[in-house]
Write an enzyme that holds these catalytic residues in place. Structure first.
Site, short mmCIF file in Angstrom:
data_model
loop_
_atom_site.label_atom_id
_atom_site.label_comp_id
_atom_site.label_asym_id
_atom_site.label_seq_id
_atom_site.Cartn_x
_atom_site.Cartn_y
_atom_site.Cartn_z
CD GLU A 182 0.07 -5.50 8.97
OE1 GLU A 182 -0.16 -4.90 10.04
OE2 GLU A 182 -0.39 -5.13 7.87
CG ASP A 185 -1.76 -1.16 1.43
OD1 ASP A 185 -1.64 -2.11 0.65
OD2 ASP A 185 -2.56 -1.15 2.38
C1 DGY Z 1 -5.50 -1.18 4.81
O1 DGY Z 1 -6.63 -0.78 5.08
O2 DGY Z 1 -4.46 -0.71 5.29
C2 DGY Z 1 -5.36 -2.30 3.91
O3 DGY Z 1 -4.04 -2.67 3.74
C3 DGY Z 1 -6.03 -2.11 2.60
O4 DGY Z 1 -5.94 -3.32 1.94
#
Ligand code: DGY
Length: 422
Positions: free
Chosen positions: A395, A165
């Protein structure tokens, strides 16, 4: 209990804990739904101790497939108020509420692995007969909808579609996207420290794109024509190539033939020919491309190494990448950092701007191995093992301290550990 046994037990317990009646949330609170590539990776973990549950994970994911073949990046199977933006903001009217973008389709590669690992052959054949036609439609969708001009390189419309992201690779492309001006309440910061998450300026633009898709009624042609963010994501393209090669191998083994399969063969050939468009001779690396400015996103990120996983790099490029991987590993205390530690945009702790992700390391190691660099692959794996042994199942991990970051008790981290430990 021996050390590994304890780790295995903990990892299994994480999957049990994150199981919500047949699908697995990445982690409770921060990500309370089913995510596309998380689900696929998680199935790899379930497979080690519960085969039916592994297949079920994938069936749940495929239950959200759109009529055009797209499998969304998030399926909102049940309501939750701990995440934003939820189904209302995305605005899709499908039976299974979902987002309107997809995610790197590692799903098909995992299906092939489950197929090869399965001990219960009857269950495997029954599940595959259901899943395979959906996978074929999913892959056809990628090439048809996301490469309407048949360039060989699919287009991605949102940084969230990359799964990476907040990668610095998207910075300049995202800067060109307008910011929403309405007020909203982020939920991620209720769970995670702001130093590990994207900034508001980025969220404003993520949300602009979400609204843009909705305003275009999810029409592929209109989005392709007008979207203010369009990228050839080298990671997504490489994972798609690996997955399509795996899909073709599965189809061959199961004697599935026909025009759709022929069309997929043409697509992998086109991608193989087009990939040099993303190679920079000067820096000897693969980058994503911003299609609005028609320029490479010249920040070295771990995405470039995934071309090895997709068997897209030629011998000379593969050799350079393997060498680069070794240098990169020695440039940070924990490896592989998601951004080259020598880059000015490197932040060892912030989401996708430096930390280490286990599932990416797993793909990089497989790619190195596929290209004959077993020693470097083993080094990546060794360095990855250290992280979950030291800091448990987070994560992602700080590339300098090895500390766990983001969500705790994370499904894909537990799944990769199970896959490797067992
Ligand atoms: C988030 O909301 O951070 C997610 O990674 C989107 O997929």
């Amino acid at each position: 209990m021996k050390n590994n046994e304890k780790l295995i037990e903990q990892a299994k317990n994480i999957l049990y804990k994150n199981d919500v009646d047949g699908y697995t949330v990445p982690t409770h609170g921060l990500y309370p739904f089913q995510w596309n590539w998380d689900a696929a990776i998680t199935a790899l973990g379930w497979m080690k101790f519960d085969e039916p549950r592994a297949w079920q994970e994938l069936e749940f994911l495929i239950s959200g497939q759109w009529e055009d073949g797209m499998i969304p990046h998030i399926l909102f199977h049940k309501e939750s108020d701990t995440y934003f933006p939820g189904p209302d903001v995305w605005g899709s009217d499908k039976l299974v509420k979902s987002t309107s973008i997809s995610q790197p389709p590692v799903l098909t590669t995992i299906v092939k692995m489950l197929f090869e690992e399965a001990k219960d052959a009857e269950l495997r054949d029954e599940k595959l007969a259901k899943i395979l036609p959906s996978l074929i439609q999913y892959h056809l969708w990628w090439y048809r909808d996301r490469d309407p001009e048949t360039t060989g390189l699919v287009v991605s419309y949102h940084p969230w579609e990359s799964g990476m992201d907040n990668s610095p690779a998207w910075d300049s492309a995202l800067d060109a996207v307008p910011q929403v001006t309405w007020e909203y309440q982020r939920q991620d910061l209720n769970h995670i420290d702001a130093s590990e998450r994207p900034h508001k300026e980025q969220y404003d633009r993520y949300l602009y794109l979400v609204e843009f898709f909705k305003n275009k009624h999810f029409d592929s042609n209109d989005i392709y024509r007008d979207c203010p963010y369009k990228a050839n994501d080298v990671s997504l393209i490489s994972i798609l190539q690996r997955a399509t090669l795996d899909l073709l191998a599965l189809c061959k083994q199961l004697n599935v033939t026909g025009p759709d399969i022929e069309s997929l063969k043409v697509s992998v050939g086109l991608t193989k020919n087009a990939i040099n468009d993303l190679w920079c001779e000067e820096t000897s690396f693969f980058y994503s491309k911003d299609l609005i400015t028609n320029s490479l996103c010249k920040v070295k990120t771990n995405a470039g190494f995934l071309t090895l996983f997709g068997e897209l790099a030629n011998d000379e490029q593969a050799e350079k990448l393997a060498k680069e991987a070794v240098e990169w590993m020695s440039a940070s205390a924990y490896a592989m950092a998601s951004t080259d530690p020598r880059e000015s945009k490197y932040e060892p702790q912030r989401y996708w701007r430096g930390p280490v992700w286990l599932h990416i390391n797993w793909m990089i190691a497989l790619g190195l191995e596929l290209n004959g660099y077993s020693e470097t692959a083993a080094q990546v794996k060794e360095k990855t093992d250290i992280l979950f042994k030291k800091s448990k199942y987070f994560e992602y991990f700080n590339a300098e301290t090895g500390e766990g970051c983001g969500g705790d008790n994370f499904s894909w981290t537990a799944a990769i550990a199970l896959h490797w430990l067992l």
